[in-house]
Design a protein around this motif. Sequence first.
Motif, PDB file in Angstrom:
ATOM      1  N   ARG A 185       7.073-117.954 -13.503  1.00  0.00           N
ATOM      2  CA  ARG A 185       6.701-117.436 -14.866  1.00  0.00           C
ATOM      3  C   ARG A 185       6.741-116.128 -15.171  1.00  0.00           C
ATOM      4  N   GLY A 186       6.600-115.816 -16.408  1.00  0.00           N
ATOM      5  CA  GLY A 186       6.512-114.344 -16.738  1.00  0.00           C
ATOM      6  C   GLY A 186       5.574-113.501 -16.020  1.00  0.00           C
ATOM      7  N   VAL A 187       4.318-114.008 -15.990  1.00  0.00           N
ATOM      8  CA  VAL A 187       3.178-113.360 -15.540  1.00  0.00           C
ATOM      9  C   VAL A 187       3.722-113.111 -14.137  1.00  0.00           C
ATOM     10  N   GLN A 188       4.005-113.899 -13.321  1.00  0.00           N
ATOM     11  CA  GLN A 188       4.401-114.195 -11.816  1.00  0.00           C
ATOM     12  C   GLN A 188       5.466-112.945 -11.677  1.00  0.00           C
ATOM     13  N   ALA A 189       6.371-113.269 -12.588  1.00  0.00           N
ATOM     14  CA  ALA A 189       7.639-112.144 -12.513  1.00  0.00           C
ATOM     15  C   ALA A 189       7.011-110.761 -12.588  1.00  0.00           C
ATOM     16  N   ALA A 190       6.249-110.546 -13.365  1.00  0.00           N
ATOM     17  CA  ALA A 190       5.889-109.038 -13.873  1.00  0.00           C
ATOM     18  C   ALA A 190       4.912-108.753 -12.477  1.00  0.00           C
ATOM     19  N   GLN A 191       4.062-109.625 -11.855  1.00  0.00           N
ATOM     20  CA  GLN A 191       3.515-109.184 -10.797  1.00  0.00           C
ATOM     21  C   GLN A 191       4.617-109.092  -9.424  1.00  0.00           C
ATOM     22  N   LEU A 192       5.362-109.748  -9.299  1.00  0.00           N
ATOM     23  CA  LEU A 192       6.370-109.446  -8.279  1.00  0.00           C
ATOM     24  C   LEU A 192       7.085-108.177  -8.493  1.00  0.00           C
ATOM     25  N   ALA A 193       7.656-107.990  -9.684  1.00  0.00           N
ATOM     26  CA  ALA A 193       8.007-106.558 -10.071  1.00  0.00           C
ATOM     27  C   ALA A 193       7.257-105.517  -9.533  1.00  0.00           C
ATOM     28  N   LYS A 194       5.924-105.581  -9.809  1.00  0.00           N
ATOM     29  CA  LYS A 194       4.977-104.503  -9.527  1.00  0.00           C
ATOM     30  C   LYS A 194       4.946-104.273  -8.168  1.00  0.00           C
ATOM     31  N   ARG A 195       5.220-105.420  -7.333  1.00  0.00           N
ATOM     32  CA  ARG A 195       5.097-105.231  -5.892  1.00  0.00           C
ATOM     33  C   ARG A 195       6.725-104.889  -5.074  1.00  0.00           C
ATOM     34  N   GLY A 196       7.500-104.405  -6.090  1.00  0.00           N
ATOM     35  CA  GLY A 196       8.831-104.129  -5.745  1.00  0.00           C
ATOM     36  C   GLY A 196       9.596-105.166  -5.154  1.00  0.00           C
ATOM     37  N   ILE A 197       9.610-106.409  -5.829  1.00  0.00           N
ATOM     38  CA  ILE A 197      10.283-107.518  -5.584  1.00  0.00           C
ATOM     39  C   ILE A 197      11.265-107.681  -6.527  1.00  0.00           C
ATOM     40  N   CYS A 198      12.502-107.952  -6.311  1.00  0.00           N
ATOM     41  CA  CYS A 198      13.555-108.011  -7.285  1.00  0.00           C
ATOM     42  C   CYS A 198      13.871-109.665  -7.566  1.00  0.00           C
ATOM     43  N   ILE A 199      13.944-110.196  -8.706  1.00  0.00           N
ATOM     44  CA  ILE A 199      14.371-111.491  -8.858  1.00  0.00           C
ATOM     45  C   ILE A 199      15.692-111.726  -9.436  1.00  0.00           C
ATOM     46  N   VAL A 200      16.762-112.509  -8.724  1.00  0.00           N
ATOM     47  CA  VAL A 200      18.050-112.686  -9.115  1.00  0.00           C
ATOM     48  C   VAL A 200      18.030-114.028  -9.783  1.00  0.00           C
ATOM     49  N   THR A 201      18.186-114.206 -11.081  1.00  0.00           N
ATOM     50  CA  THR A 201      18.321-115.653 -11.983  1.00  0.00           C
ATOM     51  C   THR A 201      19.572-116.315 -11.763  1.00  0.00           C
ATOM     52  N   GLU A 202      20.577-115.552 -11.434  1.00  0.00           N
ATOM     53  CA  GLU A 202      21.946-115.979 -11.726  1.00  0.00           C
ATOM     54  C   GLU A 202      22.329-117.248 -10.411  1.00  0.00           C
ATOM     55  N   LYS A 203      23.209-117.866 -10.758  1.00  0.00           N
ATOM     56  CA  LYS A 203      23.453-119.034  -9.876  1.00  0.00           C
ATOM     57  C   LYS A 203      24.321-118.320  -8.479  1.00  0.00           C
ATOM     58  N   LEU A 204      24.275-118.938  -7.516  1.00  0.00           N
ATOM     59  CA  LEU A 204      24.706-118.205  -6.233  1.00  0.00           C
ATOM     60  C   LEU A 204      26.067-118.945  -5.936  1.00  0.00           C
ATOM     61  N   SER A 205      27.028-118.066  -5.516  1.00  0.00           N
ATOM     62  CA  SER A 205      28.224-118.503  -4.969  1.00  0.00           C
ATOM     63  C   SER A 205      28.363-118.921  -3.420  1.00  0.00           C
TER      64      SER A 205
END
Length: 315
Positions: A185-205
């Motif tokens: 969720r948006g709030v979780q993503a924002a918290q992860l970003a604050k801790r320097g964690i990158c989220i990749v939502t693209e499909k994997l190959s």
Amino acid sequence: MATKANERLENIDVAIIGGGPAGRNAATVLARMTRRVAVFETDTHRNQYSHGMHNFPSRDGMLPTEFLAITEKELQHYGVPLVREEVISVQNAGSHFAVKTAVRKVAARKVIFATGVTDTIPEIPGMQELWGADVHHCPFCDGWECKDVPMGLYAKNENGYGMTISIRCLSDNITVFTDGARNIRGVQAAQLAKRGICIVTEKLSHLVISDGKLVGVATASGAIHPVEKLFVNNGFTVNSGLAKSLGCRTSATGAIVTNRKQQTSVPGVYAAGDVDKDVHFVVVAAAEGAKAGVAIHSELLEEDNAFALRYREKK
Ligand SMILES: Cc1cc2nc3c(=O)[nH]c(=O)nc-3n(C[C@H](O)[C@H](O)[C@H](O)COP(=O)(O)OP(=O)(O)OC[C@H]3O[C@@H](n4cnc5c(N)ncnc54)[C@H](O)[C@@H]3O)c2cc1C
């Protein structure tokens, strides 16, 4: 197995379905009290691809194959048959449980389900190959061996927020791969970003492997994210089909519901190890097997005592 062994196996005290740490320890506890038990297994074990077992005192780093070899010797020592056949049905026949494989039918007074779970390994090239080596499911089991390197978390079927926070203490370089899902969720993503964690939502190959080791995660667009260790938060299937068909109550996730003595909702039927609701550790599975063994021995003692008293009265 020879005919003599078949005959010996026809009537037993306890059929233990599952030859992992839960089933094998239940068998040892019961056999040491001279109970006639048999362990059935299909020769697949959840941690068979692990490069070292952890969180088991005095056995840190032991290979699961070594654990199995030692426990097999222990079972032999106590005369417990390890039957390498899949159990295809268990029926309540009133006076006993009829346990069937493709080649035999065994009558058992009690049954223990120690059938474990099956991990849902993502169908992405490289995942199966590196499972247990550089791709792991549990930070408690393998986190220490993975620390301080670029780390990834695969979280498509489950929301990966909790697990990401959990592995953050192991590395300050973490990328979360949702493989096309939008679970965080948006709030979780924002918290992860604050801790320097990158989220990749693209499909994997696929996973990028060099010299047998994980070096990156490739997405469908061709981007490669450097990652050396990958945790997978993708769920599992509980192997509780046989127990369910016997009427055992299960949870929403399919785990067999037990009480503190490992008894299921069906009298005479017990469950131990990953197949029930508790923590998925070898040491916990072995402990639950021991608890089931002790409870079954007490139950059998009561039944045998009542029978002996009845028989005496008649004489
Ligand atoms: C890669 C990996 C690494 C792990 N590392 C660790 C670790 O370091 N430390 C730790 O504590 N835990 C670890 N675990 C978790 C650990 O493997 C489990 O908690 C443990 O194996 C559970 O034991 P169990 O006896 O319940 O089930 P399992 O060990 O999975 O055994 C299940 C048994 O049931 C049998 N079976 C199933 N269905 C049938 C049937 N119909 N008929 C006959 N037999 C059947 C199978 O053949 C098997 O013998 C790891 C897991 C994985 C996947």
